[in-house]
Enzyme design. Structure first.
Site, PDB file in Angstrom:
ATOM      1  N   GLY A 112    -110.125 -33.041  44.950  1.00  0.00           N
ATOM      2  CA  GLY A 112    -110.931 -34.115  44.364  1.00  0.00           C
ATOM      3  C   GLY A 112    -110.079 -35.330  44.030  1.00  0.00           C
ATOM      4  O   GLY A 112    -110.519 -36.468  44.161  1.00  0.00           O
ATOM      5  N   GLU A 126    -111.321 -36.282  36.541  1.00  0.00           N
ATOM      6  CA  GLU A 126    -110.589 -35.346  37.418  1.00  0.00           C
ATOM      7  C   GLU A 126    -109.113 -35.230  37.000  1.00  0.00           C
ATOM      8  O   GLU A 126    -108.215 -35.140  37.835  1.00  0.00           O
ATOM      9  CB  GLU A 126    -110.773 -35.709  38.894  1.00  0.00           C
ATOM     10  CG  GLU A 126    -112.258 -35.628  39.269  1.00  0.00           C
ATOM     11  CD  GLU A 126    -112.541 -35.491  40.723  1.00  0.00           C
ATOM     12  OE1 GLU A 126    -111.685 -35.010  41.483  1.00  0.00           O
ATOM     13  OE2 GLU A 126    -113.662 -35.879  41.103  1.00  0.00           O
TER      14      GLU A 126
HETATM   15  C1  LIG Z   1    -117.861 -41.123  33.823  1.00  0.00           C
HETATM   16  C2  LIG Z   1    -117.306 -39.732  33.772  1.00  0.00           C
HETATM   17  C3  LIG Z   1    -117.609 -38.841  34.784  1.00  0.00           C
HETATM   18  C4  LIG Z   1    -117.126 -37.531  34.747  1.00  0.00           C
HETATM   19  N1  LIG Z   1    -117.526 -36.627  35.707  1.00  0.00           N
HETATM   20  C5  LIG Z   1    -117.229 -35.304  35.539  1.00  0.00           C
HETATM   21  C6  LIG Z   1    -117.797 -34.313  36.401  1.00  0.00           C
HETATM   22  O1  LIG Z   1    -118.523 -34.614  37.354  1.00  0.00           O
HETATM   23  N2  LIG Z   1    -117.510 -33.013  36.151  1.00  0.00           N
HETATM   24  C7  LIG Z   1    -116.712 -32.622  35.126  1.00  0.00           C
HETATM   25  O2  LIG Z   1    -116.508 -31.409  34.960  1.00  0.00           O
HETATM   26  N3  LIG Z   1    -116.153 -33.541  34.282  1.00  0.00           N
HETATM   27  C8  LIG Z   1    -116.401 -34.868  34.468  1.00  0.00           C
HETATM   28  N4  LIG Z   1    -115.858 -35.808  33.596  1.00  0.00           N
HETATM   29  C9  LIG Z   1    -115.019 -35.364  32.508  1.00  0.00           C
HETATM   30  C10 LIG Z   1    -113.569 -35.783  32.643  1.00  0.00           C
HETATM   31  O3  LIG Z   1    -112.932 -35.042  33.645  1.00  0.00           O
HETATM   32  C11 LIG Z   1    -112.914 -35.647  31.266  1.00  0.00           C
HETATM   33  O4  LIG Z   1    -113.447 -36.667  30.447  1.00  0.00           O
HETATM   34  C12 LIG Z   1    -111.414 -35.735  31.330  1.00  0.00           C
HETATM   35  O5  LIG Z   1    -110.899 -34.603  31.962  1.00  0.00           O
HETATM   36  C13 LIG Z   1    -110.779 -35.880  29.942  1.00  0.00           C
HETATM   37  O6  LIG Z   1    -111.277 -34.938  29.053  1.00  0.00           O
HETATM   38  P1  LIG Z   1    -111.790 -35.410  27.598  1.00  0.00           P
HETATM   39  O7  LIG Z   1    -112.736 -36.526  27.801  1.00  0.00           O
HETATM   40  O8  LIG Z   1    -112.275 -34.215  26.879  1.00  0.00           O
HETATM   41  O9  LIG Z   1    -110.501 -35.983  26.892  1.00  0.00           O
HETATM   42  P2  LIG Z   1    -109.404 -35.138  26.050  1.00  0.00           P
HETATM   43  O10 LIG Z   1    -109.013 -33.938  26.810  1.00  0.00           O
HETATM   44  O11 LIG Z   1    -109.917 -34.961  24.685  1.00  0.00           O
HETATM   45  O12 LIG Z   1    -108.185 -36.155  26.039  1.00  0.00           O
HETATM   46  C14 LIG Z   1    -108.140 -37.290  25.195  1.00  0.00           C
HETATM   47  C15 LIG Z   1    -106.824 -38.032  25.448  1.00  0.00           C
HETATM   48  O13 LIG Z   1    -105.729 -37.199  25.108  1.00  0.00           O
HETATM   49  C16 LIG Z   1    -104.858 -37.035  26.209  1.00  0.00           C
HETATM   50  N5  LIG Z   1    -104.330 -35.679  26.209  1.00  0.00           N
HETATM   51  C17 LIG Z   1    -105.023 -34.515  26.126  1.00  0.00           C
HETATM   52  N6  LIG Z   1    -104.178 -33.479  26.141  1.00  0.00           N
HETATM   53  C18 LIG Z   1    -102.919 -33.972  26.260  1.00  0.00           C
HETATM   54  C19 LIG Z   1    -101.618 -33.407  26.335  1.00  0.00           C
HETATM   55  N7  LIG Z   1    -101.438 -32.094  26.339  1.00  0.00           N
HETATM   56  N8  LIG Z   1    -100.566 -34.238  26.414  1.00  0.00           N
HETATM   57  C20 LIG Z   1    -100.729 -35.561  26.454  1.00  0.00           C
HETATM   58  N9  LIG Z   1    -101.941 -36.186  26.380  1.00  0.00           N
HETATM   59  C21 LIG Z   1    -103.020 -35.394  26.290  1.00  0.00           C
HETATM   60  C22 LIG Z   1    -105.738 -37.286  27.442  1.00  0.00           C
HETATM   61  O14 LIG Z   1    -104.961 -37.662  28.557  1.00  0.00           O
HETATM   62  C23 LIG Z   1    -106.620 -38.404  26.927  1.00  0.00           C
HETATM   63  O15 LIG Z   1    -105.920 -39.619  27.007  1.00  0.00           O
HETATM   64  C24 LIG Z   1    -116.294 -37.137  33.673  1.00  0.00           C
HETATM   65  C25 LIG Z   1    -115.954 -38.052  32.675  1.00  0.00           C
HETATM   66  C26 LIG Z   1    -116.466 -39.326  32.702  1.00  0.00           C
HETATM   67  C27 LIG Z   1    -116.133 -40.266  31.570  1.00  0.00           C
END
Ligand SMILES: Cc1cc2nc3c(=O)[nH]c(=O)nc-3n(C[C@H](O)[C@H](O)[C@H](O)COP(=O)(O)OP(=O)(O)OC[C@H]3O[C@@H](n4cnc5c(N)ncnc54)[C@H](O)[C@@H]3O)c2cc1C
Length: 379
Positions: free
Chosen positions: A242, A363
């Protein structure tokens, strides 16, 4: 080393470019403003064979290589990044996994209509409490003898409202942590499956992002994507591919913004000469073109490794990390080159700047890509 593209690649580029200009450009601003899903355009992408590009023709796909896929997504994203993500999800996150791991019955029933564009798919991994840390899955699909019982909530699901089938990742054996996770095909309309209202987003606004809720949804046993307990590996492998699609989307956003800026710089005059005659603007254009070419090469390399059956996991993470940064940097400069005109909708670059941001988040965020890459360096 041969950097040349094949005749087939040029043909794909031409088809995608023409389609983007004739079918996607008209209405792209309105769709963004109204968050209107490009339903007719997605149906036409299906007719062009762009929704199952890499799937074997015997399962309704186009049998093309991953380089063609990158080329097509770049051209679509130059004009409409929302349409590009619809395409990327269906190709990479839905069709790929079904073709690689699905049973013959699943391929006949689900892959064929998805790859040929008659149906649309979604991929549901993220949850309210499980984004970057995908191991923290709370959704459960417990074995009830003749079926699995699905309960939980998936967040931010692209194609969430418009898809017919969703690949859902869920726990079957919670006690085994991520080793107890499975992947299932779930059909829209099944009892207990509801779709929350569309998310009101900053960018890729005409793509369709929803929360999905599962309340005692019965999944037939035959809808488990094998092997049993293989769902986490399935999800991670799916995301590896992906990321090539999202890197190509980022590349397209950057290239689209650059092309608009190049044109604008030749037309707009300040201090008695075109912007393109000012060295500060020339240098911006040179930086943009260089960054874009580097991103394109990383995308092609990841796709080439996939096509030649080599490990592409680090290459796809690298391509996504770099191309998404390029998309951000280039679109910000594109707005700058357009001055005040860049800040209003008619000139497209403000939309591209808003669209670029998501490529650093979904992703796997950029931080997660850096974790993937550094882990392999330090192994
Ligand atoms: C428009 C949109 C479409 C999407 N489409 C899909 C989809 O089709 N299917 C699906 O399953 N998901 C989808 N997603 C979800 C997307 O993959 C997640 O939002 C993304 O993986 C981040 O997860 P979170 O939002 O929970 O952020 P969090 O995991 O809470 O992270 C918040 C911040 O902390 C940072 N962070 C987290 N852990 C660490 C670490 N260990 N070290 C350093 N930094 C860290 C992250 O990089 C980020 O900057 C979509 C999201 C959006 C906004």
């Amino acid at each position: 080393m041969d950097f040349s593209l094949s005749e087939e690649h040029f043909a794909v580029r031409e088809t995608a470019r023409t389609f983007a200009k004739t079918e996607l450009l008209p209405g792209v601003i309105e769709r963004d403003e109204l968050q209107k899903f490009p339903k007719e355009q997605v149906a036409k992408l299906g007719e062009l064979g762009f929704l199952g590009m890499m799937v074997d023709p015997s399962y309704g796909g186009s049998g093309m290589d991953a380089v063609s896929y990158v080329i097509a997504i770049e051209e679509i994203a130059k004009i409409d990044a929302s349409a590009a993500v619809v395409m990327s999800v269906n190709n990479s996150l839905v069709c790929w996994g079904l073709e690689k791991y699905g049973t013959e019955e699943q391929k006949q029933k689900y892959l064929k209509p998805l790859a040929s564009g008659q149906k649309l798919g979604a991929f549901a991994l993220s949850e309210p409490e499980a984004g970057s840390d995908a191991t923290h899955q709370q959704t459960s699909a417990l074995d009830k003898g003749d079926h699995y019982l699905l309960n939980g909530t998936k967040n931010w699901i692209t194609n969430g409202g418009s898809s017919d089938y969703v690949i859902v990742i869920a726990h079957t054996f919670p006690e085994l942590a991520h080793k107890g996770i499975n992947a299932f095909v779930v059909e829209k309309g099944w009892d207990g499956f509801t779709i929350a209202p569309k998310e009101n987003k900053m960018g890729i606004r005409s793509s369709d992002t929803h929360q999905l809720l599962f309340n005692d949804v019965k999944i037939p046993k035959s809808n488990l994507i094998p092997p049993d307990k293989g769902g986490f590996k399935f999800a991670m492998e799916t995301l590896n591919g992906g990321r090539i699609g999202i890197a190509a989307q980022a590349l397209g956003i950057a290239a689209g913004a650059y092309e608009l800026s190049l044109q604008y710089a030749k037309e707009r005059k300040t201090f008695g000469k075109p912007l393109s005659q000012h060295q500060a603007i020339q240098f911006k254009l040179a930086d943009m073109a260089t960054q874009i070419e580097a991103a394109r090469l990383l995308c092609y390399k990841a796709a080439f490794l996939k096509d030649t059956h080599q490990d592409y996991s680090i290459a796809s993470a690298t391509a996504k990390l770099f191309a998404s940064k390029v998309a951000m940097d280039v679109t910000v400069e594109a707005v700058q080159i357009h001055g005040g005109y860049g800040y209003v909708k008619e000139f497209h670059v403000e939309r591209l700047m808003r669209d670029a941001k998501i490529t650093q988040i979904y992703e796997g965020t950029s931080e997660i890509q850096k974790m993937v890459i550094s882990r392999s360096l330090l192994k």
